[in-house]
Design an enzyme around this catalytic site. Sequence first.
Site, mmCIF file in Angstrom:
data_model
loop_
_atom_site.group_PDB
_atom_site.id
_atom_site.type_symbol
_atom_site.label_atom_id
_atom_site.label_comp_id
_atom_site.label_asym_id
_atom_site.label_seq_id
_atom_site.Cartn_x
_atom_site.Cartn_y
_atom_site.Cartn_z
ATOM 1 C CG ASP A 1 -11.084 20.112 49.632
ATOM 2 O OD1 ASP A 1 -11.003 18.945 49.200
ATOM 3 O OD2 ASP A 1 -11.323 21.103 48.900
ATOM 4 C CG ASP B 1 -11.002 23.068 44.959
ATOM 5 O OD1 ASP B 1 -10.849 22.253 44.027
ATOM 6 O OD2 ASP B 1 -10.909 22.758 46.166
HETATM 7 C C1 1VS Z 1 -14.928 15.027 45.905
HETATM 8 C C2 1VS Z 1 -13.933 16.076 45.541
HETATM 9 N N1 1VS Z 1 -12.738 15.950 46.377
HETATM 10 C C3 1VS Z 1 -11.720 15.137 45.997
HETATM 11 O O1 1VS Z 1 -11.741 14.473 44.978
HETATM 12 C C4 1VS Z 1 -10.523 15.104 46.869
HETATM 13 C C5 1VS Z 1 -9.883 13.917 47.328
HETATM 14 C C6 1VS Z 1 -10.372 12.558 47.094
HETATM 15 C C7 1VS Z 1 -9.454 11.573 46.696
HETATM 16 C C8 1VS Z 1 -9.920 10.268 46.495
HETATM 17 C C9 1VS Z 1 -11.285 9.949 46.689
HETATM 18 C C10 1VS Z 1 -12.197 10.955 47.088
HETATM 19 C C11 1VS Z 1 -11.744 12.268 47.285
HETATM 20 C C12 1VS Z 1 -8.755 14.168 48.091
HETATM 21 S S1 1VS Z 1 -8.483 15.842 48.179
HETATM 22 C C13 1VS Z 1 -9.880 16.253 47.305
HETATM 23 N N2 1VS Z 1 -10.224 17.552 47.095
HETATM 24 C C14 1VS Z 1 -10.362 18.060 45.859
HETATM 25 O O2 1VS Z 1 -10.148 17.469 44.846
HETATM 26 C C15 1VS Z 1 -10.823 19.487 45.821
HETATM 27 N N3 1VS Z 1 -11.326 19.815 44.494
HETATM 28 C C16 1VS Z 1 -12.650 19.218 44.183
HETATM 29 C C17 1VS Z 1 -13.120 19.746 42.843
HETATM 30 C C18 1VS Z 1 -14.352 19.031 42.421
HETATM 31 C C19 1VS Z 1 -14.426 17.724 42.000
HETATM 32 N N4 1VS Z 1 -15.722 17.421 41.650
HETATM 33 C C20 1VS Z 1 -16.488 18.520 41.871
HETATM 34 C C21 1VS Z 1 -17.878 18.714 41.681
HETATM 35 C C22 1VS Z 1 -18.399 19.959 41.987
HETATM 36 C C23 1VS Z 1 -17.579 20.981 42.467
HETATM 37 C C24 1VS Z 1 -16.204 20.800 42.653
HETATM 38 C C25 1VS Z 1 -15.674 19.553 42.345
#
Ligand code: 1VS
Length: 325
Positions: free
Chosen positions: A210, A34
């Site tokens: 990302d 990630d």
């Molecule tokens: C939808 C996942 N991504 C995020 O929440 C995210 C946001 C983000 C912030 C607010 C609202 C939506 C997204 C900003 S940077 C960012 N990037 C991350 O957070 C990268 N890590 C995601 C890990 C992760 C979260 N839920 C999962 C479900 C399956 C596999 C991986 C995951």
Amino acid sequence: DSGSVTASPRQQDTEYLCPVQIGSPAQTLPLDFDTGSSDLWVFSTDTPRSEVNGQTVYDASSSSSAKRLSGATWKISYGDGSSSSGIVYLDTVTVGGLTVSRQAVEAAKQVSSSFSRDTSSSGLLGLAFSSINTVSPNQQKTFFDNAMPHLDAPLFTADLKHNADGRYNFGYIDKSAYTGSISYTPVDNSQGFWGFTATVDGTDVTGIADTGTTLIYLPDSIVTSYYSQVSGARYDSSNAGYIFPCGSSMPDFSFNVGGGGGGGGTVTVPGSYVNFAPTDQTGQTCFGGLQSDSSIGISIFGDIALKAAFVVFDGGNKQLGWAAK
Ligand SMILES: CCNC(=O)c1c(-c2ccccc2)csc1NC(=O)CNCCc1c[nH]c2ccccc12
């Protein structure tokens, strides 16, 4: 040193999992690499049975090299509402033949339901900058940060594919993995992410690369104009995103990086990648792989974009390289 590991897509490219060896003797866990977060956390024997649903778990007590990092805890939550938290061990971690001894391995004592339901993933391996690692009171380094001084080159590359195994390489660039030249653009890591600026239809977009986010989230103006080309496409509040008839042929989506003197390079995401998945069993209506970032506050170039390119995450020069493949 260098390393090379296969990245296998799960559930229609929703995530990509890589086998990681932890401890002595080695325990192999499938982890989601990630570049959007910086914690290496795993399902473990410390995770409540009720929250473990078939995942392979890390058992520190059966690793002779595991050492509890006393007093250390971690807690992380993501924008999709998912979260996890727990305690910390230092142990040996090997990725594709590349070993880091005394890597912080964050054992989960709690995981949210979406992680419990994801039976194929045993956790995440964070590859963003260590400045956003959540371990307290002493922040820990990512696997890449720990490995960097020993790597032949201070970089890793992501070569994700649509419905096929891809690869993460550490310490070198595999020239056979891409076509043409690599266009580089500076990285802004002030928020701990691999931040960069791309140009979409002549508009500058600042976002992050990302691998942990499935979809592409861009400014409303860009997303609205993209879907205006697709008859029957509309924003649907119940799905909280743009949907369209599954039979639609979607336009390609391109963005330019490294626009400088050399004109930079163009990444073209095939329209078929944007036709992401049906919204229900009938398969009539499909959910778009390109969505608005208006509820996020940051633009995200997730897997849908990354799997259309060969991407160099250059930690030494703080730059991102993009090439076609
Ligand atoms: C939808 C996942 N991504 C995020 O929440 C995210 C946001 C983000 C912030 C607010 C609202 C939506 C997204 C900003 S940077 C960012 N990037 C991350 O957070 C990268 N890590 C995601 C890990 C992760 C979260 N839920 C999962 C479900 C399956 C596999 C991986 C995951």
